[in-house]
Design an enzyme around this catalytic site. Structure first.
Site, PDB file in Angstrom:
ATOM      1  N   ARG A 163       0.837  -1.224   0.000  1.00 60.73           N
ATOM      2  CA  ARG A 163       0.000   0.000   0.000  1.00 60.73           C
ATOM      3  C   ARG A 163       0.868   1.269   0.000  1.00 60.73           C
ATOM      4  NH1 ARG A 163      -2.675  -3.824  -0.560  1.00 60.73           N
ATOM      5  NH2 ARG A 163      -4.573  -4.454   0.532  1.00 60.73           N
ATOM      6  N   SER A 240     -11.187  -0.066   3.194  1.00 54.38           N
ATOM      7  CA  SER A 240     -10.429  -0.399   4.410  1.00 54.38           C
ATOM      8  C   SER A 240      -9.880   0.896   5.001  1.00 54.38           C
ATOM      9  CB  SER A 240      -9.248  -1.304   4.082  1.00 54.38           C
ATOM     10  OG  SER A 240      -9.701  -2.480   3.504  1.00 54.38           O
ATOM     11  N   GLU A 336      -5.374   4.392   6.331  1.00 50.33           N
ATOM     12  CA  GLU A 336      -5.012   4.331   4.901  1.00 50.33           C
ATOM     13  C   GLU A 336      -5.340   5.633   4.167  1.00 50.33           C
ATOM     14  OE1 GLU A 336      -5.441  -0.274   3.307  1.00 50.33           O
ATOM     15  OE2 GLU A 336      -6.446   1.303   2.225  1.00 50.33           O
TER      16      GLU A 336
HETATM   17  P1  NAP Z   1      -9.936 -11.102   4.524  1.00 53.52           P
HETATM   18  O1  NAP Z   1      -9.956 -12.022   3.365  1.00 53.52           O
HETATM   19  O2  NAP Z   1     -11.029 -11.193   5.539  1.00 53.52           O
HETATM   20  O3  NAP Z   1      -8.547 -11.214   5.283  1.00 53.52           O
HETATM   21  C1  NAP Z   1      -8.209 -10.328   6.356  1.00 53.52           C
HETATM   22  C2  NAP Z   1      -6.801  -9.848   6.144  1.00 53.52           C
HETATM   23  O4  NAP Z   1      -5.922 -10.946   6.185  1.00 53.52           O
HETATM   24  C3  NAP Z   1      -6.646  -9.187   4.800  1.00 53.52           C
HETATM   25  O5  NAP Z   1      -6.533  -7.827   5.000  1.00 53.52           O
HETATM   26  C4  NAP Z   1      -5.456  -9.843   4.150  1.00 53.52           C
HETATM   27  O6  NAP Z   1      -4.343  -8.985   3.989  1.00 53.52           O
HETATM   28  C5  NAP Z   1      -5.019 -10.928   5.105  1.00 53.52           C
HETATM   29  N1  NAP Z   1      -5.058 -12.219   4.385  1.00 53.52           N
HETATM   30  C6  NAP Z   1      -6.120 -13.035   4.201  1.00 53.52           C
HETATM   31  N2  NAP Z   1      -5.756 -14.144   3.514  1.00 53.52           N
HETATM   32  C7  NAP Z   1      -4.436 -14.019   3.263  1.00 53.52           C
HETATM   33  C8  NAP Z   1      -3.486 -14.836   2.595  1.00 53.52           C
HETATM   34  N3  NAP Z   1      -3.833 -16.009   2.033  1.00 53.52           N
HETATM   35  N4  NAP Z   1      -2.212 -14.384   2.503  1.00 53.52           N
HETATM   36  C9  NAP Z   1      -1.855 -13.199   3.039  1.00 53.52           C
HETATM   37  N5  NAP Z   1      -2.703 -12.376   3.682  1.00 53.52           N
HETATM   38  C10 NAP Z   1      -3.981 -12.799   3.817  1.00 53.52           C
HETATM   39  O7  NAP Z   1      -9.844  -9.608   3.989  1.00 53.52           O
HETATM   40  P2  NAP Z   1     -10.971  -8.617   3.499  1.00 53.52           P
HETATM   41  O8  NAP Z   1     -11.021  -7.492   4.442  1.00 53.52           O
HETATM   42  O9  NAP Z   1     -12.236  -9.332   3.131  1.00 53.52           O
HETATM   43  O10 NAP Z   1     -10.303  -8.104   2.160  1.00 53.52           O
HETATM   44  C11 NAP Z   1     -10.037  -8.963   1.077  1.00 53.52           C
HETATM   45  C12 NAP Z   1      -8.951  -8.361   0.211  1.00 53.52           C
HETATM   46  O11 NAP Z   1      -9.375  -7.141  -0.376  1.00 53.52           O
HETATM   47  C13 NAP Z   1      -7.697  -8.035   0.990  1.00 53.52           C
HETATM   48  O12 NAP Z   1      -6.578  -8.295   0.174  1.00 53.52           O
HETATM   49  C14 NAP Z   1      -7.840  -6.566   1.287  1.00 53.52           C
HETATM   50  O13 NAP Z   1      -6.611  -5.907   1.471  1.00 53.52           O
HETATM   51  C15 NAP Z   1      -8.547  -6.081   0.053  1.00 53.52           C
HETATM   52  N6  NAP Z   1      -9.342  -4.878   0.330  1.00 53.52           N
HETATM   53  C16 NAP Z   1      -8.734  -3.669   0.314  1.00 53.52           C
HETATM   54  C17 NAP Z   1      -9.482  -2.539   0.610  1.00 53.52           C
HETATM   55  C18 NAP Z   1      -8.863  -1.176   0.636  1.00 53.52           C
HETATM   56  O14 NAP Z   1      -9.588  -0.202   0.743  1.00 53.52           O
HETATM   57  N7  NAP Z   1      -7.576  -1.055   0.623  1.00 53.52           N
HETATM   58  C19 NAP Z   1     -10.842  -2.645   0.891  1.00 53.52           C
HETATM   59  C20 NAP Z   1     -11.413  -3.892   0.922  1.00 53.52           C
HETATM   60  C21 NAP Z   1     -10.658  -5.015   0.637  1.00 53.52           C
HETATM   61  P3  NAP Z   1      -4.131  -7.997   2.727  1.00 53.52           P
HETATM   62  O15 NAP Z   1      -4.969  -6.837   2.998  1.00 53.52           O
HETATM   63  O16 NAP Z   1      -2.669  -7.689   2.824  1.00 53.52           O
HETATM   64  O17 NAP Z   1      -4.479  -8.744   1.485  1.00 53.52           O
END
Ligand code: NAP
Length: 340
Positions: A163, A240, A336
């Site tokens: 990020r 997020s 963020e």
């Molecule tokens: P999630 O799948 O519930 O997982 C929670 C966190 O654990 C995530 O933030 C993710 O990190 C980490 N994670 C889960 N599985 C992983 C794996 N196999 N290897 C490494 N890290 C793992 O997350 P969620 O909140 O529903 O989001 C899903 C994805 O969409 C994530 O990648 C998240 O970053 C992204 N997202 C980003 C935003 C934003 O505004 N930046 C908003 C919504 C979702 P990471 O975040 O590093 O992937």
């Protein structure tokens, strides 16, 4: 070209109130040189706005707001290994992803439905479900207000990290001295589905898909996101709200002893990534609000405006969440979004 005293409530997905003293909708890169040439705006503070999906507006902005709306997307090259695709900074990110997939160029499917514009994507190196845009960037073209010239950044020059990018590092995105005008991506022809995140894998299994093509992965990502994340048009939010904290292996081990369920993701550098959403939920903030601002009931990492909030309300809730996580886990959460 210039408008004055412009209402910004519709320009930020948290729907926070605020006005810009001056505003230009930038629909062509060359307009940026004209802005610089206008003596009226010399020395004025500038802010570069994309889709407003990563922004906390803290009241009125006294300077010049440049709303990046440069359109265009095209194939600019192809070789045996990859397609090279360029898009203007103002293109909607999700529409761009769908356009590449419809043309048979896979690669961006894990980043489907991320709100915001193409120009904002490299700034914070948007990422989801195990893919970061920086992995596919070939070039970022920006207008440099200090040099009065275009500057091209290679992928290496962008210094992408979690990020993070050079555009944040040098503070030039924040001080408005650099405006990204176009992005070129390299989409490799040798493609493999990336389904290592449990949510995506489970969604594909539920659909009976064992050999997914890129459009299957995109459909799964879209379904998961629609289920878990609030639509800003219905419940204003900025995605997020906190970075996932990266802590030392020792701190992670200690946390695991106290909280055996805590999800941990070891990083290549030996440190450990924690899930901010999990920490917030465990600290009691899932679905909780302070005044009009709280954390979303289905996904604790998303801060939402239940109606009528100001930037100050956001700051107050943010501080309360940070304090709760700090007290329980001794972990610091950093936001963020950009604060203006
Ligand atoms: P999630 O799948 O519930 O997982 C929670 C966190 O654990 C995530 O933030 C993710 O990190 C980490 N994670 C889960 N599985 C992983 C794996 N196999 N290897 C490494 N890290 C793992 O997350 P969620 O909140 O529903 O989001 C899903 C994805 O969409 C994530 O990648 C998240 O970053 C992204 N997202 C980003 C935003 C934003 O505004 N930046 C908003 C919504 C979702 P990471 O975040 O590093 O992937």
């Amino acid at each position: 070209m210039y408008q004055t005293d412009v209402d910004l409530a519709a320009c930020n997905t948290l729907a926070l109130p605020g006005r810009a003293a001056a505003y230009v909708r930038v629909t062509a890169a060359d307009m940026l040189a004209e802005v610089e040439a206008n003596p009226r705006w010399l020395g004025q503070r500038r802010f570069i706005l994309g889709g407003g999906s990563n922004l906390v507006l803290c009241g009125d902005f006294a300077g010049l707001l440049l709303h990046m709306a440069i359109p265009g997307r095209r194939l600019v090259g192809e070789d045996d290994e990859a397609w090279y695709v360029e898009a203007g900074a103002g293109e909607n990110w999700h529409a761009f992803v769908l356009w590449t997939l419809a043309r048979g160029w896979p690669g961006l499917e894990n980043l489907a439905l991320i709100p915001g514009t193409v120009g904002a994507a490299p700034v914070q190196n948007i990422g989801a479900y195990g893919l970061e845009v920086g992995e596919l960037v070939a070039r970022v073209r920006a207008w440099d207000f200090r040099r009065n010239a275009y500057v091209d950044y290679s992928r290496e020059a962008c210094r992408f990290a979690y990020r993070h990018s050079v555009f944040k590092e040098e503070g030039r995105h924040l001080d408005g001295s650099l405006a990204i005008v176009a992005l070129t991506l390299r989409l490799p022809k040798r493609w493999q589905a990336n389904c290592r995140y449990a949510d995506v894998a489970q969604e594909l299994t539920a659909r009976g898909i064992t050999q997914p093509v890129a459009s299957d992965v995109a459909a799964a990502v879209i379904a998961v996101r629609q289920r878990k994340l609030p639509d800003p048009a219905v419940l204003p939010n900025a995605g997020s709200f906190f970075h996932n904290p990266i802590v030392s292996a020792a701190q992670a081990a200690e946390l695991q002893q106290r909280y055996p369920d805590v999800p941990i993701y070891p990083q290549p550098d030996g440190r450990v990534k924690l899930a901010a959403g999990w920490l917030i939920e465990a600290a009691g903030w899932k679905g909780k609000a302070l005044g009009p601002v709280g954390m979303y009931q289905k996904q604790a990492l998303v801060l939402v405006n239940h109606g009528g909030a100001s930037g100050e309300d956001v700051r107050r809730s943010m501080a309360a969440v940070q304090a709760a996580v700090r007290t329980k886990f001794a972990v610091e959460l950093t936001p963020e979004p950009v604060f203006l």
